[in-house]
Scaffold this active site. Structure first.
Site, short mmCIF file in Angstrom:
data_model
loop_
_atom_site.label_atom_id
_atom_site.label_comp_id
_atom_site.label_asym_id
_atom_site.label_seq_id
_atom_site.Cartn_x
_atom_site.Cartn_y
_atom_site.Cartn_z
CD GLN A 1 7.92 18.03 -27.69
OE1 GLN A 1 7.05 18.55 -28.36
NE2 GLN A 1 7.63 17.11 -26.77
N GLY B 1 23.29 19.51 -11.47
CA GLY B 1 24.29 18.55 -10.99
C GLY B 1 25.40 18.38 -12.03
CE LYS B 2 25.19 13.77 -15.97
NZ LYS B 2 26.23 12.75 -16.23
NE ARG C 1 18.63 18.90 -25.33
CZ ARG C 1 18.02 18.06 -24.51
NH1 ARG C 1 17.86 16.81 -24.83
NH2 ARG C 1 17.56 18.50 -23.36
CE1 TYR D 1 21.47 13.20 -16.14
CE2 TYR D 1 20.88 14.96 -17.67
CZ TYR D 1 21.49 13.74 -17.41
OH TYR D 1 22.14 13.08 -18.43
CB VAL E 1 11.26 10.23 -26.79
CG1 VAL E 1 12.53 10.55 -27.57
CG2 VAL E 1 10.05 10.33 -27.68
P1 NAD Z 1 21.86 4.65 -17.79
O1 NAD Z 1 20.86 5.05 -16.77
O2 NAD Z 1 21.57 3.48 -18.65
O3 NAD Z 1 23.28 4.41 -17.13
C1 NAD Z 1 23.71 5.00 -15.94
C2 NAD Z 1 24.45 3.97 -15.13
O4 NAD Z 1 24.95 4.58 -13.93
C3 NAD Z 1 23.53 2.82 -14.67
O5 NAD Z 1 24.16 1.60 -14.90
C4 NAD Z 1 23.33 3.10 -13.20
O6 NAD Z 1 23.05 1.94 -12.45
C5 NAD Z 1 24.68 3.74 -12.83
N1 NAD Z 1 24.63 4.54 -11.62
C6 NAD Z 1 23.67 5.42 -11.24
N2 NAD Z 1 23.96 5.94 -10.04
C7 NAD Z 1 25.16 5.38 -9.66
C8 NAD Z 1 25.96 5.51 -8.49
N3 NAD Z 1 25.62 6.31 -7.49
N4 NAD Z 1 27.10 4.78 -8.41
C9 NAD Z 1 27.45 3.92 -9.42
N5 NAD Z 1 26.72 3.77 -10.54
C10 NAD Z 1 25.58 4.49 -10.65
O7 NAD Z 1 22.10 5.95 -18.69
P2 NAD Z 1 23.00 6.16 -19.99
O8 NAD Z 1 22.11 6.66 -21.06
O9 NAD Z 1 23.87 5.00 -20.25
O10 NAD Z 1 23.90 7.40 -19.53
C11 NAD Z 1 25.25 7.23 -19.13
C12 NAD Z 1 25.85 8.59 -18.85
O11 NAD Z 1 25.80 9.39 -20.02
C13 NAD Z 1 25.15 9.37 -17.74
O12 NAD Z 1 26.11 10.05 -16.96
C14 NAD Z 1 24.30 10.35 -18.49
O13 NAD Z 1 24.07 11.51 -17.75
C15 NAD Z 1 25.15 10.61 -19.72
N6 NAD Z 1 24.31 11.05 -20.86
C16 NAD Z 1 23.56 10.16 -21.56
C17 NAD Z 1 22.76 10.61 -22.60
C18 NAD Z 1 21.92 9.68 -23.43
O14 NAD Z 1 21.18 10.17 -24.28
N7 NAD Z 1 22.00 8.39 -23.30
C19 NAD Z 1 22.73 11.98 -22.91
C20 NAD Z 1 23.49 12.85 -22.15
C21 NAD Z 1 24.30 12.38 -21.13
N1 UDP Z 2 8.58 12.47 -25.02
C1 UDP Z 2 7.32 12.16 -25.51
N2 UDP Z 2 6.76 10.96 -25.16
C2 UDP Z 2 7.41 10.05 -24.38
C3 UDP Z 2 8.71 10.37 -23.90
C4 UDP Z 2 9.24 11.61 -24.23
O1 UDP Z 2 6.70 12.95 -26.23
O2 UDP Z 2 6.84 8.95 -24.13
C5 UDP Z 2 9.20 13.77 -25.41
C6 UDP Z 2 9.70 14.60 -24.25
O3 UDP Z 2 8.68 15.44 -23.74
C7 UDP Z 2 10.83 15.38 -24.89
C8 UDP Z 2 11.38 14.43 -25.95
O4 UDP Z 2 10.34 13.47 -26.18
O5 UDP Z 2 10.33 16.53 -25.53
C9 UDP Z 2 12.66 13.72 -25.53
O6 UDP Z 2 12.43 13.15 -24.26
P1 UDP Z 2 13.51 12.22 -23.53
O7 UDP Z 2 12.96 11.93 -22.17
O8 UDP Z 2 13.88 11.08 -24.40
O9 UDP Z 2 14.81 13.13 -23.44
P2 UDP Z 2 15.12 14.64 -23.01
O10 UDP Z 2 13.85 15.39 -22.79
O11 UDP Z 2 15.92 14.52 -21.77
O12 UDP Z 2 15.87 15.16 -24.17
#
Ligand code: NAD
Ligand code: UDP
Ligand code: UDP
Length: 326
Positions: free
Chosen positions: A211, A150-151, A279, A147, A189
């Site tokens: 964290q 990739g991003k 973060r 991830y 979380v």
């Molecule tokens: P989510 O998993 O709910 O949404 C992702 C969507 O993308 C889903 O509907 C999934 O079916 C679709 N998808 C996955 N692979 C695909 C493919 N190959 N082709 C077409 N569609 C595909 O997640 P989200 O929280 O809504 O995140 C949306 C975007 O925002 C993502 O790119 C994620 O990396 C980014 N983002 C989200 C957060 C967050 O905290 N929610 C934080 C950082 C970045």
């Molecule tokens: N986390 C936790 N319990 C859970 C899910 C997540 O303690 O059931 C912690 C995880 O280890 C991380 C933080 O919560 O430190 C945020 O996790 P999340 O998966 O929501 O997002 P990310 O780590 O990608 O920021």
């Protein structure tokens, strides 16, 4: 001929994507939602299906897509660690091949394209809070790398399309965002703690819970994304979008227990590898360039999201699947 603004949202049936589609429809755009339903769901977009300005296409963006639109929001990619680690090769493919296809589409159309990037590009940050000029601290071979890297590669592609082809690109670095429509078994979380608390099950804090994360409510995030898309050509980002209120995961667990009125206990499990220790975004740039600051307090956002899960757990059928499926 005058026509409505036609907007493509990849990942439009996901958590953030479905809220974005709703916002764009409310602003009188035509919306094409492209999704392969890996982690998205038809429930998320059900209410929009009767809107003549809304259209859906089941499609995997790792394959080319030929459509005609005026703007592209590229959100297609699973965001929860359990989902993006379920098929890590596909996660890299969607981040990289998906970005190439959407950039190719944007190039042909000369359309602005916004990338949903992430705070994960900073990895386990050595700089705090994180500003956009920090290059990050990412383990390139770890479990989160599919991830994170990739991003990061997607950001590289966006900037190279900009430099080579003069494309209008916009990169949002999204920090942890939460709200209604997260999946019950999403594993992130906020949803995990709320679902456990509402079911009276123990909340699982990974590690000692020291964290930190900074959580942004979904409505604020959508405001930021739309504002960024509508900036002039010279604005590319990357721009951090997130809430600056930082909280430890242990404090969050206590807060959610209190706000749900639950009797759940807190238990500790092993901290996953490469879990970032802290973060928090520096959002000065978002303020200066977009005039954007999040306005929803953590307590208000949590209450709204608890309300969503409470209704969902009480009234709706819950998928028996514990892992995502196509
Ligand atoms: P989510 O998993 O709910 O949404 C992702 C969507 O993308 C889903 O509907 C999934 O079916 C679709 N998808 C996955 N692979 C695909 C493919 N190959 N082709 C077409 N569609 C595909 O997640 P989200 O929280 O809504 O995140 C949306 C975007 O925002 C993502 O790119 C994620 O990396 C980014 N983002 C989200 C957060 C967050 O905290 N929610 C934080 C950082 C970045
Ligand atoms: N986390 C936790 N319990 C859970 C899910 C997540 O303690 O059931 C912690 C995880 O280890 C991380 C933080 O919560 O430190 C945020 O996790 P999340 O998966 O929501 O997002 P990310 O780590 O990608 O920021
Ligand atoms: N592409 C697409 N839709 C379009 C135009 C291009 O999906 O409308 C894809 C196409 O498959 C190509 C990728 O985007 O592989 C990158 O396109 P670009 O024009 O940058 O590169 P090239 O076609 O030269 O490989």
């Amino acid at each position: 001929m005058n026509h409505r603004n036609r907007v493509l949202v990849t990942g439009g049936a996901g958590f953030l994507g479905s809220h974005l589609c709703e916002r764009l429809l409310a602003e009188d755009s035509e919306v094409l939602c492209v999704d392969n339903y890996f982690t998205g769901s038809r429930d998320n977009i059900a209410a929009m299906l009767s809107n003549p300005n809304f259209e859906t296409l089941r499609h995997d963006i790792t394959f080319p897509l030929y459509v005609e639109v005026d703007q592209i929001y590229n959100l297609g990619c699973p965001a929860s660690p359990i989902h993006y680690q379920f098929d890590p090769v596909q996660t890299t493919k969607v981040s990289v091949h998906g970005a190439i296809n959407m950039l190719g589409l944007a190039k042909r159309l000369q359309a602005p394209i916004l990338q949903a990037s992430t705070s994960e590009v900073y990895g386990d940050p050595e700089m705090h809070p994180q500003t956009e000029d920090y290059w990050g601290n990412v383990n390139p071979i770890g479990l989160r790398a599919c991830y994170d890297e990739g991003k990061r590669c997607a950001e590289t592609l966006f900037f190279d399309y900009r430099r080579q082809h003069g494309m209008p690109i916009k990169i949002a670095r999204i920090f942890n965002t939460y709200g209604p429509r997260m999946l019950v078994d999403d594993g992130r979380v906020m949803s995990a703690f709320m679902v456990h608390a509402l079911r009276g099950e123990p909340l699982t804090v990974y590690g000692d819970g020291g964290q930190t994360r900074s959580f942004c409510y979904v409505d604020d995030m959508i405001d930021g994304l739309v504002k960024l898309m509508n900036t002039p050509h010279e604005v590319t980002g990357p721009i951090n979008l997130g809430n600056t209120r930082e909280i430890t995961i242990l404090e969050l667990a206590g807060k959610i227990i209190r706000l749900t009125g639950s009797k759940s206990d807190i238990i500790h499990k092993e901290l996953p590898k490469d879990d970032p220790r802290r973060r928090r975004p520096d959002i000065t740039k978002a303020g200066d360039i977009l005039g954007w600051v999040p306005s929803t307090t953590l307590e208000t956002g949590i209450e709204k999201t608890i309300d969503f899960f409470d209704r969902l757990l009480n009234t709706e059928h819950i998928s028996p699947l514990s892992s995502p499926g196509y």
